[in-house]
Design an enzyme around this catalytic site. Structure first.
Site, short mmCIF file in Angstrom:
data_model
loop_
_atom_site.label_atom_id
_atom_site.label_comp_id
_atom_site.label_asym_id
_atom_site.label_seq_id
_atom_site.Cartn_x
_atom_site.Cartn_y
_atom_site.Cartn_z
N ALA A 220 58.34 16.31 -45.10
CA ALA A 220 57.59 15.92 -46.30
C ALA A 220 58.61 15.67 -47.40
O ALA A 220 59.75 16.13 -47.34
CB ALA A 220 56.65 17.05 -46.69
N GLY B 125 57.64 17.98 -41.45
CA GLY B 125 56.55 17.02 -41.33
C GLY B 125 56.91 15.86 -40.43
O GLY B 125 56.04 15.19 -39.86
N GLU C 224 56.16 17.12 -37.06
CA GLU C 224 54.69 17.20 -36.99
C GLU C 224 54.08 15.82 -36.78
O GLU C 224 53.08 15.66 -36.08
CB GLU C 224 54.13 17.86 -38.24
N GLU D 71 60.81 24.50 -42.18
CA GLU D 71 60.07 24.87 -43.39
C GLU D 71 60.32 26.31 -43.81
O GLU D 71 60.34 26.63 -44.99
CB GLU D 71 58.58 24.66 -43.18
#
Ligand code: T1G
Length: 676
Positions: free
Chosen positions: A66, A105, A108, A128
């Site tokens: 992210a 992310g 993911e 993370e």
């Protein structure tokens, strides 16, 4: 014309659609990337002529997570989870083509693709937890369904990436592509996947032993002391083993938001950027050329010189190490070899690597052997006369353009430079002991230090694996200058009724690796002692007179066993009480709050002075110094970040209450409601 940056495009190769992300430098999932993914996947899914989809990235890496810069800001663009669910629900196979680092992310996103192809050099992970977070887009729920509970628990709670090969073995990657043919190989894989159809990971069963989670907690209890995120990650993985997918996603979201709204993640995200910012030198001319450093000279083969040397040898940079006496030189070289062999025994190096490193080490008894070195670092006795004499000699020996660095921990680098005719080539490189382990390097900029010399020292620091921070010339530079503002009041507290283990425990509970008196015992109480046992003017004099020099002789503020485990010392406490009784201070109960106010707030105060004097480029540099030089707990972000959380007005009031002169910059910021 839409002002949305075009960071996602789509191409066709026959019946295969290729969605391409291009958002330099790391293809972070900024809002326009999410928007682009949503738009192009919607189109590719709707297009009957598209039979399979490849997702790949241009640039250095697959999506690396992210966009951390968006955290804490008003949300913009489509919700990440919604985009991911749409990709996973595609009625046609989606293949992720991975290179570089598929992280957070990014991984993911690859997990909602039905298949994953990676080049051998790729790395895949969910770091993370290092930001005080957890994979908030299904990572904790999909990984147990793809790699199993044990590996999912390790990946999420430790945050270390897998190599592509390990990912292949674990089933996280379905095939390895050619290092230079990822796009083509992924398209070929997608063509073959048409017949297989989509394979949503959410529909796969969780497998593996949930007991691995408790085992991981037990194995990392010490390392995770005070941290919230590792346990939240494991709670989510555990939830995946007992909840249906959608309920697991809800559980994950709740835990993610708790972390995101907490101070620990804010602190760790602050440090992520602070560490990168520290590497930047404000005002550096754009055209600065680094000086080549292909050969290094180190003067002094003691603890510091040996440790400094090891940093370069490990990176394949030859070192000539010089001592004045042969026995000291041989001892120093022997310690280097012993350290490498100890690391090899733990699997960090092979025997061949040890020999290779030792093979580029040249011991010498003559400074003249440093004549061809590009960088010379002295780590000799901490005495200005000794250093000036040495730099005067080096000035005559070192080749033009050689950088002359002092490892001094607090002396005036300008004065050292004045002993040479080349002050522009002189600076400080202050390593922290043990120099081959501690990551912090304070690069001390003299008044005359040339920009390219400073930039070169910062760059070589990064090359040898250090976190380098620019410091200005002042007593103790950044770290030690602030440290003294903690140690002095800590000792004063003993005069008012506190005991060493009480003060140290407050610091241990705060998250420091050791308290002020443990640190004093480690460093040695006899450093700087006048060695006259009849002269007892300070508490340290009293300890030294009693022969209590610290860990080095098994007794200081504490007693130490042969494994250097400490225990409260009745003799030490008696010495403190005896010395305290000579003062006119009444003994009183000291609270934890007072210990924090008296030992940590003055550090913040000194940090404000350092900033105001320009001895640190930015407050976040001070945080980086304390994280990497002294083990300040990362989940508290460093002294200046922590001060913002404490509240500057509260700190000012406490300093005034304890009679400490408040730094003007600290007072100014407190009064204006500003932060560091
Ligand atoms: N967001 C924004 N900027 C980032 C970024 C990120 N994720 N990663 C790096 N940058 C910037 C960095 O600040 C620097 O900027 C430049 O890119 C180069 O970085 C929902 C919530 C990918 C291994 O934790 O580990 O996904 O200084 O110097 O050494 O579950 O960057 O040039 O202006 O580090 O080649 C999870 C973090 C996010 C990965 C590349 N992802 N990044 O290393 O370059 S949270 C991460 C890295 C998340 C989801 C959750 C490294 C790298 P500038 P760099 P590098």
């Amino acid at each position: 014309m839409s002002d949305t940056p075009v960071s996602v495009t789509m191409e066709r190769d026959g019946e295969i659609a290729i969605v391409i992300v291009n958002n330099p430098p790391v293809n972070a999932l900024s809002w326009h990337v999410r928007q682009g993914l949503q738009d192009h996947f919607t189109a590719a899914i709707a297009d009957e002529s598209v039979k399979a989809i490849v997702l790949r990235c241009d640039g250095a890496t697959f999506i690396a997570g992210a966009d951390i810069t968006e955290f804490g800001k008003a949300p913009q663009g489509p919700d990440f989870n919604s985009v991911l669910h749409m990709i996973e629900a595609a009625p046609k196979p989606v293949v992720a083509a991975i290179h570089g680092t598929a992280l957070g992310g990014g991984l993911e996103t690859a997990l909602v693709c039905h298949y994953r192809v990676a080049v051998p050099s790729a790395k895949l992970g969910v770091p993370e937890v290092k930001l005080g977070l957890l994979p908030g887009a299904g990572g904790t729920q999909r990984l147990p369904r793809i790699v199993g509970v044990e590996m999912a628990a390790q990946m999420t709670s430790l945050g270390d990436p897998l190599s592509a090969k390990k990912a292949l073995d674990a089933g996280l990657v379905d095939a390895l592509a050619g290092e230079d043919s990822l796009a083509a190989d992924a398209i070929a894989f997608a063509r073959e996947a048409i017949a297989k159809g989509p394979r949503p990971s959410r529909e796969r069963a969780v497998f593996g032993d949930v007991g691995a989670i408790e085992a991981l907690k037990a194995a990392n209890a010490k390392k995770w002391k005070g941290f919230e995120a590792p346990y939240a990650n494991l709670a989510c993985v555990e939830a995946a083993t007992r909840l249906p997918f959608d309920e697991g996603m809800t559980f994950e979201r709740t835990e993610f938001m708790k972390l995101m709204m907490g101070s620990q993640s804010a602190a760790q995200r602050h440090l992520f950027f602070a560490e990168r910012q520290a590497a930047k030198i404000d005002g550096l001319p754009k055209d600065v050329q680094l000086r080549p450093v292909t050969k290094v000279g180190v003067i002094g083969a003691g603890t510091m010189g040996g440790g400094i040397t090891m940093n370069f040898l490990q990176k394949g940079i030859p070192v000539t190490i010089v001592e004045m006496a042969e026995d000291a030189l041989n001892r120093g070289v022997g310690v280097i070899r012993k350290n490498y062999e100890a690391s090899a025994a733990k699997g960090r190096f092979t025997a061949e690597q040890v020999e290779k490193m030792m093979g580029i080490l040249t011991p010498s008894l003559s400074l003249d052997d440093l004549a061809d070195c590009d960088l010379i670092i002295e780590a000799v006795y901490e005495n200005m006369d000794v250093k000036k004499d040495l730099f005067g000699k080096l000035d005559a020996i070192a080749k033009p353009g050689a950088i002359l660095a002092s490892n001094t921990s607090y002396l005036d680098v300008n004065e050292i430079a004045s002993a040479t005719k080349r002050p522009a080539d002189v600076l400080g490189m202050h390593f922290f002991s043990p120099a081959n382990v501690m990551k912090l390097l304070e690069v001390v900029r003299g008044d005359a230090t040339a920009p390219d010399v400073l930039a070169t020292a910062m760059a070589i620091g990064k090359t040898i694996g250090k976190v380098a921070v620019v410091a200005g010339v002042c007593h103790g530079f950044i770290g030690n200058r602030m440290l003294s503002q903690r140690q002095i009041p800590a000792t004063q507290l003993l005069m008012e009724g506190a005991l060493p283990d009480q003060v140290d425990q407050v610091h241990l509970d705060f998250g420091m690796p050791m308290g002020p008196f443990q640190m004093s015992d480690l460093a040695g109480l006899d450093i700087g002692w006048h060695r006259d046992p009849s002269r007892v003017e300070t508490l340290r004099d009293a300890f030294c007179t009693a022969g209590r020099f610290g860990q080095k002789n098994g007794k200081g503020f504490y007693d130490y066993d042969e494994k250097r485990n400490r225990s409260v010392s009745a003799e030490a406490n008696a010495i403190i009480e005896e010395f305290r009784s000579t003062s006119n201070l009444a003994k009183r109960d000291i609270t934890t709050d007072e210990i924090i106010e008296r030992t940590l707030y003055p550090m913040v105060n000194e940090g404000a002075k350092i900033l105001a004097e320009g001895k640190a480029q930015r407050a976040s540099d001070i945080d980086v110094v304390w994280i990497y030089g002294y083990g300040w707990p990362v989940y508290r972000g460093g002294p200046m970040f922590w001060a913002n959380l404490e509240g500057l007005p509260k700190i000012v009031a406490a300093l005034e209450k304890h009679g400490v002169e408040v730094a003007p910059l600290l007072r100014e910021k407190a009064e204006k409601g500003e932060r560091f």
